[in-house]
Design a protein around this motif. Structure first.
Motif, PDB file in Angstrom:
ATOM      1  N   PRO A 197       0.726  -1.219   0.086  1.00 54.20           N
ATOM      2  CA  PRO A 197      -0.021  -0.131  -0.045  1.00 54.20           C
ATOM      3  C   PRO A 197       0.646   1.035  -0.022  1.00 54.20           C
ATOM      4  CG  PRO A 197      -0.123  -0.836   2.139  1.00 54.20           C
ATOM      5  CD  PRO A 197       0.578  -1.820   1.418  1.00 54.20           C
ATOM      6  N   HIS A 198       2.041   1.130   0.532  1.00 52.98           N
ATOM      7  CA  HIS A 198       2.628   2.505   0.514  1.00 52.98           C
ATOM      8  C   HIS A 198       3.253   2.563  -0.812  1.00 52.98           C
ATOM      9  CE1 HIS A 198       3.453   3.598   4.767  1.00 52.98           C
ATOM     10  NE2 HIS A 198       3.491   2.199   5.153  1.00 52.98           N
ATOM     11  N   CYS A 199       3.700   1.768  -1.603  1.00 51.79           N
ATOM     12  CA  CYS A 199       4.105   1.887  -3.044  1.00 51.79           C
ATOM     13  C   CYS A 199       2.810   2.261  -3.965  1.00 51.79           C
ATOM     14  CB  CYS A 199       4.496   0.632  -3.718  1.00 51.79           C
ATOM     15  SG  CYS A 199       5.896  -0.137  -2.672  1.00 51.79           S
ATOM     16  N   ARG A 200       1.870   2.349  -3.492  1.00 58.09           N
ATOM     17  CA  ARG A 200       0.421   2.783  -4.145  1.00 58.09           C
ATOM     18  C   ARG A 200       0.069   4.233  -3.730  1.00 58.09           C
ATOM     19  NH1 ARG A 200      -2.111  -1.878  -6.304  1.00 58.09           N
ATOM     20  NH2 ARG A 200      -0.997  -3.839  -5.368  1.00 58.09           N
ATOM     21  N   GLY A 201       0.837   4.796  -2.914  1.00 58.28           N
ATOM     22  CA  GLY A 201       0.434   5.977  -2.088  1.00 58.28           C
ATOM     23  C   GLY A 201      -0.767   6.184  -1.310  1.00 58.28           C
ATOM     24  N   ILE A 202      -1.305   4.947  -0.893  1.00 57.49           N
ATOM     25  CA  ILE A 202      -2.513   5.288  -0.084  1.00 57.49           C
ATOM     26  C   ILE A 202      -2.432   4.449   1.427  1.00 57.49           C
ATOM     27  CG2 ILE A 202      -3.907   4.758  -2.260  1.00 57.49           C
ATOM     28  CD1 ILE A 202      -3.946   1.534  -1.217  1.00 57.49           C
ATOM     29  N   ALA A 203      -0.977   4.698   1.709  1.00 53.03           N
ATOM     30  CA  ALA A 203      -0.748   4.016   3.294  1.00 53.03           C
ATOM     31  C   ALA A 203       0.084   5.153   3.842  1.00 53.03           C
ATOM     32  CB  ALA A 203      -0.060   2.980   3.270  1.00 53.03           C
ATOM     33  N   ILE A 204      -0.079   5.180   5.130  1.00 51.23           N
ATOM     34  CA  ILE A 204       0.679   6.260   6.010  1.00 51.23           C
ATOM     35  C   ILE A 204       1.032   5.846   7.270  1.00 51.23           C
ATOM     36  CG2 ILE A 204      -1.568   7.336   6.737  1.00 51.23           C
ATOM     37  CD1 ILE A 204      -0.067  10.138   6.558  1.00 51.23           C
ATOM     38  N   ASP A 205       2.173   6.012   7.729  1.00 47.75           N
ATOM     39  CA  ASP A 205       2.909   5.723   9.234  1.00 47.75           C
ATOM     40  C   ASP A 205       2.478   7.127   9.863  1.00 47.75           C
ATOM     41  OD1 ASP A 205       2.969   3.248   8.245  1.00 47.75           O
ATOM     42  OD2 ASP A 205       5.238   3.520   7.914  1.00 47.75           O
ATOM     43  N   LEU A 206       1.912   7.155  10.979  1.00 41.46           N
ATOM     44  CA  LEU A 206       1.856   8.388  11.800  1.00 41.46           C
ATOM     45  C   LEU A 206       1.475   7.962  13.430  1.00 41.46           C
ATOM     46  CD1 LEU A 206      -1.332   9.944  10.757  1.00 41.46           C
ATOM     47  CD2 LEU A 206      -1.177   7.393  10.695  1.00 41.46           C
ATOM     48  N   THR A 207       1.547   9.164  14.161  1.00 42.98           N
ATOM     49  CA  THR A 207       1.351   9.053  15.377  1.00 42.98           C
ATOM     50  C   THR A 207       0.647  10.456  16.040  1.00 42.98           C
ATOM     51  OG1 THR A 207       2.057   8.839  17.638  1.00 42.98           O
ATOM     52  CG2 THR A 207       3.547   9.986  16.407  1.00 42.98           C
ATOM     53  N   LEU A 208       0.260  10.478  17.237  1.00 37.94           N
ATOM     54  CA  LEU A 208      -0.612  11.700  17.589  1.00 37.94           C
ATOM     55  C   LEU A 208       0.495  12.459  18.416  1.00 37.94           C
ATOM     56  CD1 LEU A 208      -3.737  10.110  19.050  1.00 37.94           C
ATOM     57  CD2 LEU A 208      -3.346  11.588  16.954  1.00 37.94           C
ATOM     58  N   GLY A 247     -11.712   6.973   6.920  1.00 40.66           N
ATOM     59  CA  GLY A 247     -11.938   6.198   5.781  1.00 40.66           C
ATOM     60  C   GLY A 247     -10.610   5.346   5.461  1.00 40.66           C
ATOM     61  N   PHE A 248      -9.726   5.432   6.619  1.00 43.42           N
ATOM     62  CA  PHE A 248      -8.743   4.323   6.584  1.00 43.42           C
ATOM     63  C   PHE A 248      -8.963   3.159   7.136  1.00 43.42           C
ATOM     64  CE2 PHE A 248      -6.623   8.717   5.748  1.00 43.42           C
ATOM     65  CZ  PHE A 248      -5.596   8.537   4.714  1.00 43.42           C
ATOM     66  N   ASN A 249      -8.179   2.270   7.020  1.00 43.51           N
ATOM     67  CA  ASN A 249      -8.137   0.816   7.624  1.00 43.51           C
ATOM     68  C   ASN A 249      -6.688   0.577   8.269  1.00 43.51           C
ATOM     69  OD1 ASN A 249     -10.701   0.349   6.639  1.00 43.51           O
ATOM     70  ND2 ASN A 249      -9.939  -0.827   5.121  1.00 43.51           N
ATOM     71  N   PRO A 250      -6.916  -0.072   9.548  1.00 43.70           N
ATOM     72  CA  PRO A 250      -5.573  -0.405  10.192  1.00 43.70           C
ATOM     73  C   PRO A 250      -5.180  -1.592   9.550  1.00 43.70           C
ATOM     74  CG  PRO A 250      -7.281  -1.086  11.329  1.00 43.70           C
ATOM     75  CD  PRO A 250      -7.872  -0.244  10.214  1.00 43.70           C
ATOM     76  N   ILE A 251      -3.736  -2.025   9.932  1.00 49.98           N
ATOM     77  CA  ILE A 251      -3.233  -3.380   9.853  1.00 49.98           C
ATOM     78  C   ILE A 251      -3.053  -3.939  11.178  1.00 49.98           C
ATOM     79  CG2 ILE A 251      -2.433  -3.226   7.520  1.00 49.98           C
ATOM     80  CD1 ILE A 251       0.408  -3.212   8.848  1.00 49.98           C
ATOM     81  N   GLN A 252      -3.290  -5.190  11.545  1.00 50.77           N
ATOM     82  CA  GLN A 252      -3.289  -5.575  12.792  1.00 50.77           C
ATOM     83  C   GLN A 252      -1.789  -5.501  13.466  1.00 50.77           C
ATOM     84  OE1 GLN A 252      -5.830  -6.734  14.972  1.00 50.77           O
ATOM     85  NE2 GLN A 252      -4.036  -7.238  16.381  1.00 50.77           N
ATOM     86  N   SER A 253      -0.900  -5.702  12.756  1.00 45.73           N
ATOM     87  CA  SER A 253       0.412  -5.839  13.297  1.00 45.73           C
ATOM     88  C   SER A 253       1.371  -4.383  13.733  1.00 45.73           C
ATOM     89  CB  SER A 253       1.374  -6.441  12.475  1.00 45.73           C
ATOM     90  OG  SER A 253       1.383  -5.940  11.358  1.00 45.73           O
ATOM     91  N   GLU A 254       0.599  -3.239  13.164  1.00 45.41           N
ATOM     92  CA  GLU A 254       1.229  -2.196  13.490  1.00 45.41           C
ATOM     93  C   GLU A 254       0.256  -0.984  13.723  1.00 45.41           C
ATOM     94  OE1 GLU A 254       3.052  -1.099   9.804  1.00 45.41           O
ATOM     95  OE2 GLU A 254       4.632  -2.704   9.795  1.00 45.41           O
ATOM     96  N   TRP A 255       0.360  -0.452  15.181  1.00 45.73           N
ATOM     97  CA  TRP A 255      -0.619   0.625  15.536  1.00 45.73           C
ATOM     98  C   TRP A 255      -0.525   2.007  14.487  1.00 45.73           C
ATOM     99  CZ3 TRP A 255       1.384   5.100  16.710  1.00 45.73           C
ATOM    100  CH2 TRP A 255       2.922   4.984  17.333  1.00 45.73           C
ATOM    101  N   TRP A 256       0.778   2.157  13.986  1.00 46.38           N
ATOM    102  CA  TRP A 256       0.993   3.383  13.286  1.00 46.38           C
ATOM    103  C   TRP A 256       0.538   3.403  11.796  1.00 46.38           C
ATOM    104  CZ3 TRP A 256       4.771   0.034  15.131  1.00 46.38           C
ATOM    105  CH2 TRP A 256       5.160  -0.832  14.328  1.00 46.38           C
ATOM    106  N   HIS A 257       0.227   2.127  11.508  1.00 46.43           N
ATOM    107  CA  HIS A 257      -0.105   2.166   9.958  1.00 46.43           C
ATOM    108  C   HIS A 257      -1.597   2.208   9.391  1.00 46.43           C
ATOM    109  CE1 HIS A 257       0.684   0.459   5.774  1.00 46.43           C
ATOM    110  NE2 HIS A 257      -0.514  -0.133   6.122  1.00 46.43           N
TER     111      HIS A 257
END
Length: 188
Positions: A98-109, A156-166
């Motif tokens: 998903p990062h290679c598609r420009g539709i994923a983000i890694d972030l925090t508060l 409208g974003f979905n998480p992945i189970q293994s990474e709280w930031w993704h």
């Protein structure tokens, strides 16, 4: 598929975020810079949804700090070579990427002063402590993870189970995988 070249740059001025693009520094799990420039690019649809998450967090006095967004397939290969575990790094040829598609983000508060909120682990922690719903992290970290998840879900974003930031947009296969050579952006 959506428009291949519809990536937009996310900046503190355009989206009121803090950028700390980890793979443009040595402060990442590879121990070296992977990107030449600390650019934050996203597909235009993802950027629009990111703006919605920002708006959801504003009344709480919270902002987002972004560590990564678009990643060219060449960089995905480099990351996978360092950590060939598809639970944390998508396979560069056969994974969802998903990062290679420009539709994923890694972030925090972060709070109003730009200080990161407690999340229980650092970014790119490849242990089960980083998984959503892990009750071995503090109650405060669990609460902060839920705030982030809620804002991203509303946007409208979905998480992945293994990474709280993704977080990523659903239906990844509707967006093409991009290589740096297709963009000419100079990220690598």
């Amino acid at each position: 598929m959506k428009n291949t070249y519809s990536l937009v740059e996310i900046t503190p001025q355009s989206h009121d975020v803090i950028l700390e693009i980890a793979y443009a520094t040595e402060k990442n799990f590879t121990g070296k810079p992977v990107y030449k420039q600390p650019l934050c690019l996203m597909h235009e649809e993802a950027a629009s949804r990111l703006q919605r998450a920002i708006e959801v967090l504003q009344p709480m006095g919270l902002r987002l700090k972004i560590w990564d967004a678009f990643r060219p397939q060449e960089a995905q290969q480099e990351l996978y070579d360092c950590a060939p575990d598809p639970e944390y790094v998508s396979h560069p040829q056969t994974g969802v990427r998903p990062h290679c598609r420009g539709i994923a983000i890694d972030l925090t508060l972060v709070d109003q002063f730009g200080h990161e909120l407690e999340m229980g682990t650092e970014f790119d922690d490849f242990r089960s402590l980083a998984h959503h719903g892990n009750d071995q992290v503090s109650n405060l970290a669990q609460k902060n993870r839920l705030i982030l998840a809620g804002a991203m879900n509303v946007a409208g974003f979905n998480p992945i189970q293994s990474e709280w930031w993704h977080y990523q947009l659903p239906d990844a296969d509707h967006y093409p995988v991009l290589k740096e050579s297709e963009l000419g952006s100079g990220i690598l």
